[in-house]
Motif scaffolding. Sequence first.
Motif, PDB file in Angstrom:
ATOM      1  N   ASN A  84       9.418 106.932  33.722  1.00  0.00           N
ATOM      2  CA  ASN A  84      10.011 106.381  34.933  1.00  0.00           C
ATOM      3  C   ASN A  84      11.118 107.292  35.432  1.00  0.00           C
ATOM      4  OD1 ASN A  84       8.363 104.074  34.622  1.00  0.00           O
ATOM      5  ND2 ASN A  84       9.905 103.054  33.368  1.00  0.00           N
ATOM      6  N   SER A  85      11.512 107.080  36.672  1.00  0.00           N
ATOM      7  CA  SER A  85      12.595 107.865  37.278  1.00  0.00           C
ATOM      8  C   SER A  85      12.380 109.357  37.054  1.00  0.00           C
ATOM      9  CB  SER A  85      13.950 107.431  36.702  1.00  0.00           C
ATOM     10  OG  SER A  85      14.176 106.059  36.913  1.00  0.00           O
ATOM     11  N   LEU A  86      11.190 109.801  37.346  1.00  0.00           N
ATOM     12  CA  LEU A  86      10.840 111.196  37.088  1.00  0.00           C
ATOM     13  C   LEU A  86      11.663 112.142  37.948  1.00  0.00           C
ATOM     14  CD1 LEU A  86       7.025 110.726  36.641  1.00  0.00           C
ATOM     15  CD2 LEU A  86       8.524 111.868  34.993  1.00  0.00           C
ATOM     16  N   LYS A  87      11.954 113.294  37.362  1.00  0.00           N
ATOM     17  CA  LYS A  87      12.744 114.329  38.027  1.00  0.00           C
ATOM     18  C   LYS A  87      11.922 115.604  38.108  1.00  0.00           C
ATOM     19  CE  LYS A  87      16.936 112.544  35.781  1.00  0.00           C
ATOM     20  NZ  LYS A  87      18.089 112.901  34.906  1.00  0.00           N
ATOM     21  N   PRO A  88      12.228 116.476  39.061  1.00  0.00           N
ATOM     22  CA  PRO A  88      11.492 117.749  39.137  1.00  0.00           C
ATOM     23  C   PRO A  88      11.525 118.522  37.811  1.00  0.00           C
ATOM     24  CG  PRO A  88      12.734 117.416  41.147  1.00  0.00           C
ATOM     25  CD  PRO A  88      13.135 116.314  40.207  1.00  0.00           C
ATOM     26  N   GLU A  89      12.605 118.414  37.068  1.00  0.00           N
ATOM     27  CA  GLU A  89      12.698 119.134  35.797  1.00  0.00           C
ATOM     28  C   GLU A  89      11.803 118.539  34.713  1.00  0.00           C
ATOM     29  OE1 GLU A  89      15.238 117.917  37.626  1.00  0.00           O
ATOM     30  OE2 GLU A  89      16.839 117.116  36.328  1.00  0.00           O
ATOM     31  N   ASP A  90      11.153 117.411  34.991  1.00  0.00           N
ATOM     32  CA  ASP A  90      10.166 116.863  34.063  1.00  0.00           C
ATOM     33  C   ASP A  90       8.792 117.517  34.238  1.00  0.00           C
ATOM     34  OD1 ASP A  90      11.610 113.640  34.635  1.00  0.00           O
ATOM     35  OD2 ASP A  90      11.904 114.916  32.875  1.00  0.00           O
ATOM     36  N   THR A  91       8.654 118.363  35.249  1.00  0.00           N
ATOM     37  CA  THR A  91       7.390 119.044  35.481  1.00  0.00           C
ATOM     38  C   THR A  91       7.029 119.912  34.281  1.00  0.00           C
ATOM     39  OG1 THR A  91       7.650 119.058  37.882  1.00  0.00           O
ATOM     40  CG2 THR A  91       6.225 120.755  36.919  1.00  0.00           C
ATOM     41  N   ALA A  92       5.852 119.677  33.720  1.00  0.00           N
ATOM     42  CA  ALA A  92       5.434 120.398  32.518  1.00  0.00           C
ATOM     43  C   ALA A  92       4.023 119.968  32.139  1.00  0.00           C
ATOM     44  CB  ALA A  92       6.378 120.112  31.354  1.00  0.00           C
ATOM     45  N   MET A  93       3.450 120.714  31.206  1.00  0.00           N
ATOM     46  CA  MET A  93       2.242 120.257  30.528  1.00  0.00           C
ATOM     47  C   MET A  93       2.710 119.390  29.361  1.00  0.00           C
ATOM     48  SD  MET A  93      -1.086 120.574  30.726  1.00  0.00           S
ATOM     49  CE  MET A  93      -1.601 122.187  31.317  1.00  0.00           C
ATOM     50  N   TYR A  94       2.140 118.206  29.271  1.00  0.00           N
ATOM     51  CA  TYR A  94       2.527 117.264  28.222  1.00  0.00           C
ATOM     52  C   TYR A  94       1.418 117.178  27.175  1.00  0.00           C
ATOM     53  CZ  TYR A  94       6.602 115.669  30.789  1.00  0.00           C
ATOM     54  OH  TYR A  94       7.823 115.602  31.410  1.00  0.00           O
TER      55      TYR A  94
END
Length: 130
Positions: A84-94
């Motif tokens: 939740n409350s995703l941020k651009p810095e959460d962009t990644a391969m998970y």
Amino acid sequence: QVQLVESGGGSVQAGGSLRLSCTASGYTYSSNCMGWFRQAPGKEREGVARIYTGGGSTSYADSVKGRFTISKDNAKNTLYLQMNSLKPEDTAMYYCAADLAGCGFSLLGSWYGLDALDAWGQGTLVTVSS
């Protein structure tokens, strides 16, 4: 042969939510530890969250604490990551990963024992736009 397959990634705007899933085959979740990890372009892979499938205790990286929730459904052999409350810095391969033998890795400020992880999924891409 153990396989972990992630799904649920996608593109979302900042502030949005996604739920990732990781389903296992050739292996049954029991009393062991699993985790979610991520790797952004040009950066090292980092741990996000850890869960003990036996009792459900969890640990989170400071960067996601309060926003992400790791959970599991042992009956479905599936691990989840609610973001939740995703941020651009959460962009990644998970990636999801498992210590099939037990709980050899932990988060105590920093991650320890990551060599214990012996099964990895192929990853699912999360892109967060501002």
